[in-house]
Design a protein around this motif. Structure first.
Motif, PDB file in Angstrom:
ATOM      1  N   MET A   1       0.839  -1.436   0.099  1.00 57.93           N
ATOM      2  CA  MET A   1      -0.007   0.069  -0.101  1.00 57.93           C
ATOM      3  C   MET A   1       0.897   1.104  -0.029  1.00 57.93           C
ATOM      4  SD  MET A   1      -3.124  -0.942   2.544  1.00 57.93           S
ATOM      5  CE  MET A   1      -2.017  -1.458   3.919  1.00 57.93           C
ATOM      6  N   GLY A   2       2.115   1.065  -0.285  1.00 62.63           N
ATOM      7  CA  GLY A   2       2.999   2.214  -0.145  1.00 62.63           C
ATOM      8  C   GLY A   2       2.816   3.232  -1.540  1.00 62.63           C
ATOM      9  N   ALA A   3       2.391   2.712  -2.694  1.00 64.88           N
ATOM     10  CA  ALA A   3       2.304   3.462  -3.850  1.00 64.88           C
ATOM     11  C   ALA A   3       0.830   3.749  -4.026  1.00 64.88           C
ATOM     12  CB  ALA A   3       2.768   2.649  -4.938  1.00 64.88           C
ATOM     13  N   GLY A   4       0.687   4.903  -4.704  1.00 59.47           N
ATOM     14  CA  GLY A   4      -0.810   5.577  -5.018  1.00 59.47           C
ATOM     15  C   GLY A   4      -1.496   4.803  -6.007  1.00 59.47           C
ATOM     16  N   HIS A   5      -2.831   4.587  -6.180  1.00 62.22           N
ATOM     17  CA  HIS A   5      -3.342   3.927  -7.126  1.00 62.22           C
ATOM     18  C   HIS A   5      -4.586   4.823  -7.794  1.00 62.22           C
ATOM     19  CE1 HIS A   5      -4.618   0.138  -9.190  1.00 62.22           C
ATOM     20  NE2 HIS A   5      -5.689   0.676  -9.189  1.00 62.22           N
ATOM     21  N   ALA A   6      -4.485   5.524  -8.543  1.00 63.97           N
ATOM     22  CA  ALA A   6      -5.771   6.327  -9.124  1.00 63.97           C
ATOM     23  C   ALA A   6      -6.856   5.522  -9.619  1.00 63.97           C
ATOM     24  CB  ALA A   6      -5.158   7.395 -10.243  1.00 63.97           C
ATOM     25  N   HIS A   7      -8.041   6.103  -9.350  1.00 65.54           N
ATOM     26  CA  HIS A   7      -9.228   5.580  -9.927  1.00 65.54           C
ATOM     27  C   HIS A   7     -10.011   6.418 -10.616  1.00 65.54           C
ATOM     28  CE1 HIS A   7     -11.803   6.481  -6.395  1.00 65.54           C
ATOM     29  NE2 HIS A   7     -10.614   6.498  -5.896  1.00 65.54           N
ATOM     30  N   LYS A   8     -11.044   6.161 -11.424  1.00 66.06           N
ATOM     31  CA  LYS A   8     -11.957   7.009 -12.151  1.00 66.06           C
ATOM     32  C   LYS A   8     -12.794   7.839 -11.343  1.00 66.06           C
ATOM     33  CE  LYS A   8     -11.639   4.167 -16.547  1.00 66.06           C
ATOM     34  NZ  LYS A   8     -12.322   3.434 -17.345  1.00 66.06           N
ATOM     35  N   LEU A   9     -13.123   7.220 -10.069  1.00 62.89           N
ATOM     36  CA  LEU A   9     -14.171   8.148  -9.180  1.00 62.89           C
ATOM     37  C   LEU A   9     -13.514   9.031  -8.619  1.00 62.89           C
ATOM     38  CD1 LEU A   9     -16.285   5.225  -7.829  1.00 62.89           C
ATOM     39  CD2 LEU A   9     -16.794   6.815  -9.442  1.00 62.89           C
ATOM     40  N   TYR A  10     -12.158   9.018  -8.446  1.00 62.47           N
ATOM     41  CA  TYR A  10     -11.525   9.879  -7.433  1.00 62.47           C
ATOM     42  C   TYR A  10     -10.991  11.406  -8.450  1.00 62.47           C
ATOM     43  CZ  TYR A  10      -7.760  12.366  -4.904  1.00 62.47           C
ATOM     44  OH  TYR A  10      -7.209  13.356  -4.173  1.00 62.47           O
ATOM     45  N   ARG A  11     -11.485  12.536  -7.842  1.00 61.82           N
ATOM     46  CA  ARG A  11     -11.313  13.825  -8.242  1.00 61.82           C
ATOM     47  C   ARG A  11     -10.440  14.535  -7.608  1.00 61.82           C
ATOM     48  NH1 ARG A  11     -14.235  17.055 -12.137  1.00 61.82           N
ATOM     49  NH2 ARG A  11     -13.813  19.213 -11.681  1.00 61.82           N
ATOM     50  N   SER A 153      -6.263  -4.675  -0.655  1.00 62.40           N
ATOM     51  CA  SER A 153      -5.053  -4.259  -1.524  1.00 62.40           C
ATOM     52  C   SER A 153      -4.606  -4.846  -2.691  1.00 62.40           C
ATOM     53  CB  SER A 153      -3.943  -4.039  -0.242  1.00 62.40           C
ATOM     54  OG  SER A 153      -2.916  -3.681  -1.025  1.00 62.40           O
ATOM     55  N   PHE A 154      -4.615  -5.964  -2.437  1.00 64.47           N
ATOM     56  CA  PHE A 154      -4.077  -6.968  -3.557  1.00 64.47           C
ATOM     57  C   PHE A 154      -5.027  -6.923  -4.887  1.00 64.47           C
ATOM     58  CE2 PHE A 154      -1.186  -9.065  -0.548  1.00 64.47           C
ATOM     59  CZ  PHE A 154      -0.021  -8.442  -0.963  1.00 64.47           C
ATOM     60  N   MET A 155      -6.219  -6.883  -4.410  1.00 62.49           N
ATOM     61  CA  MET A 155      -7.227  -6.822  -5.629  1.00 62.49           C
ATOM     62  C   MET A 155      -7.259  -5.883  -6.520  1.00 62.49           C
ATOM     63  SD  MET A 155     -10.742  -8.381  -3.600  1.00 62.49           S
ATOM     64  CE  MET A 155     -11.677  -7.944  -4.924  1.00 62.49           C
ATOM     65  N   ILE A 156      -7.012  -4.618  -5.634  1.00 64.83           N
ATOM     66  CA  ILE A 156      -6.907  -3.365  -6.391  1.00 64.83           C
ATOM     67  C   ILE A 156      -5.519  -3.227  -7.155  1.00 64.83           C
ATOM     68  CG2 ILE A 156      -6.537  -0.619  -5.985  1.00 64.83           C
ATOM     69  CD1 ILE A 156      -8.495  -1.192  -3.525  1.00 64.83           C
ATOM     70  N   ARG A 157      -4.382  -3.639  -6.456  1.00 61.15           N
ATOM     71  CA  ARG A 157      -3.088  -3.443  -7.170  1.00 61.15           C
ATOM     72  C   ARG A 157      -3.184  -4.239  -8.722  1.00 61.15           C
ATOM     73  NH1 ARG A 157       1.700  -1.580  -4.811  1.00 61.15           N
ATOM     74  NH2 ARG A 157       1.192  -0.861  -2.940  1.00 61.15           N
ATOM     75  N   TYR A 158      -3.837  -5.539  -8.562  1.00 57.66           N
ATOM     76  CA  TYR A 158      -3.570  -6.383  -9.470  1.00 57.66           C
ATOM     77  C   TYR A 158      -4.866  -6.558 -10.349  1.00 57.66           C
ATOM     78  CZ  TYR A 158       0.551  -7.567  -7.106  1.00 57.66           C
ATOM     79  OH  TYR A 158       1.980  -7.396  -6.573  1.00 57.66           O
ATOM     80  N   GLY A 159      -5.890  -5.887 -10.121  1.00 61.02           N
ATOM     81  CA  GLY A 159      -7.168  -5.768 -10.997  1.00 61.02           C
ATOM     82  C   GLY A 159      -6.633  -5.265 -12.602  1.00 61.02           C
ATOM     83  N   ASP A 160      -5.743  -4.148 -12.282  1.00 63.57           N
ATOM     84  CA  ASP A 160      -5.291  -3.621 -13.588  1.00 63.57           C
ATOM     85  C   ASP A 160      -4.204  -4.543 -14.275  1.00 63.57           C
ATOM     86  OD1 ASP A 160      -7.028  -1.352 -13.151  1.00 63.57           O
ATOM     87  OD2 ASP A 160      -5.444  -0.012 -12.411  1.00 63.57           O
ATOM     88  N   VAL A 161      -3.537  -5.136 -13.557  1.00 67.59           N
ATOM     89  CA  VAL A 161      -2.502  -6.132 -14.182  1.00 67.59           C
ATOM     90  C   VAL A 161      -3.336  -6.989 -14.973  1.00 67.59           C
ATOM     91  CG1 VAL A 161      -0.655  -7.629 -13.829  1.00 67.59           C
ATOM     92  CG2 VAL A 161      -1.029  -5.549 -12.468  1.00 67.59           C
ATOM     93  N   ILE A 162      -4.268  -7.712 -14.250  1.00 69.36           N
ATOM     94  CA  ILE A 162      -5.174  -8.788 -14.979  1.00 69.36           C
ATOM     95  C   ILE A 162      -5.951  -8.231 -16.152  1.00 69.36           C
ATOM     96  CG2 ILE A 162      -6.721 -10.424 -14.553  1.00 69.36           C
ATOM     97  CD1 ILE A 162      -4.359 -10.916 -13.329  1.00 69.36           C
ATOM     98  N   THR A 163      -6.472  -7.022 -15.971  1.00 69.73           N
ATOM     99  CA  THR A 163      -7.249  -6.472 -17.274  1.00 69.73           C
ATOM    100  C   THR A 163      -6.223  -6.119 -18.399  1.00 69.73           C
ATOM    101  OG1 THR A 163      -8.554  -5.318 -15.584  1.00 69.73           O
ATOM    102  CG2 THR A 163      -8.430  -4.552 -17.825  1.00 69.73           C
TER     103      THR A 163
END
Length: 253
Positions: A1-11, A153-163
């Motif tokens: 969780m040390g690195a940021g992870h932007a998402h479309k809902l965030y402004r 945390s892992f779901m968020i991090r690697y969701g984009d990797v799998i996509t």
């Protein structure tokens, strides 16, 4: 969780709401939703005041109304279900523009629409002002079971990797002239899904071995131990406390 992870809902923004620690916003939204659910459905005016509170919070966060309303479209399936209730519920009926509608169904539909919309709006506002990394850190500070926080945390991090892996496999199929057009191509798609599962599993094993080799013992290190000040607690409590006052008035008036 040390690195940021932007998402479309965030402004991205620098409003007072953005500056609040994530654990305070999580607690405030959770309490607000509970209070909205506890509000009597017959107090229609109370839900209007709850909506004004959300609007005030959005204004304080400098979130445009169009941004908020667009992301409320996620509740469309629930709206469709609610609109069916007056036609399928039993009990006394009322006549509206020539239609016989169940009175209890109308109240049930209103209950779902009002409380569901307010809950989704509060969640969207939370997501618009809080990065996913901060949400996870907030859950950690609220003493949520560490294993659940790590899984999220892992779901968020690697969701984009799998996509991204799925995208590369699709490009590979297209480059070989394949295009799914019917049932006869489902076999190829099923094999692709199986290959994706195996690659994801192998990647997970490699990531776990890398973590163990770096000293992972089942808990993630706390990289940010920032605590909230009393002023920040007061600011975060303003929304649920105002909603609580509205809810109490709804039960007494």
């Amino acid at each position: 969780m040390g690195a940021g992870h932007a998402h479309k809902l965030y402004r991205h923004g620098h409003s007072p709401v953005h500056a609040l620690p994530a654990q305070l916003k999580l607690a405030a939204v959770f309490c607000f939703v509970l209070i909205v659910v506890a509000t009597p459905r017959a107090a229609v005016w109370a839900f209007g005041l709850h909506a004004l509170l959300i609007a005030a919070a959005a204004a304080a966060a400098r979130i445009p109304a169009a941004f908020l309303l667009k992301r409320l479209l996620i509740e469309v399936p629930f709206v469709a279900f609610a609109l069916l209730m007056p036609f399928v519920a039993e009990g006394p009926v009322v006549h509206v523009v020539g239609l016989e509608l169940s009175r209890s169904g109308l109240w049930g539909a209103w209950n779902i629409l009002a409380k569901g919309t307010l809950g989704v709006a509060a969640s969207v506002l939370l997501a618009a002002t809080t990065e996913l990394r901060e949400v996870l850190l907030g859950l950690q500070r609220l003493k949520m079971p560490p294993l659940l926080v790590q899984i999220a945390s892992f779901m968020i991090r690697y969701g984009d990797v799998i996509t991204d892996e799925m995208r590369r496999m699709r490009i590979a199929r297209l480059s070989r002239g394949f295009e799914a057009r019917g049932v006869r191509h489902w076999g190829v798609l099923a094999k692709s899904a199986g290959a994706l599962f195996i690659r994801s599993y192998e990647r997970g094993e490699r990531v776990h071995l890398a973590m163990v080799s770096r000293g992972y013992t089942g808990t993630m290190p706390v990289v940010d131990a920032t605590t909230a000040t009393r002023t920040q607690w007061i600011r975060a409590a303003a929304l649920p406390l105002a909603a609580l006052a509205v809810c109490l008035l709804g039960w007494t008036l």
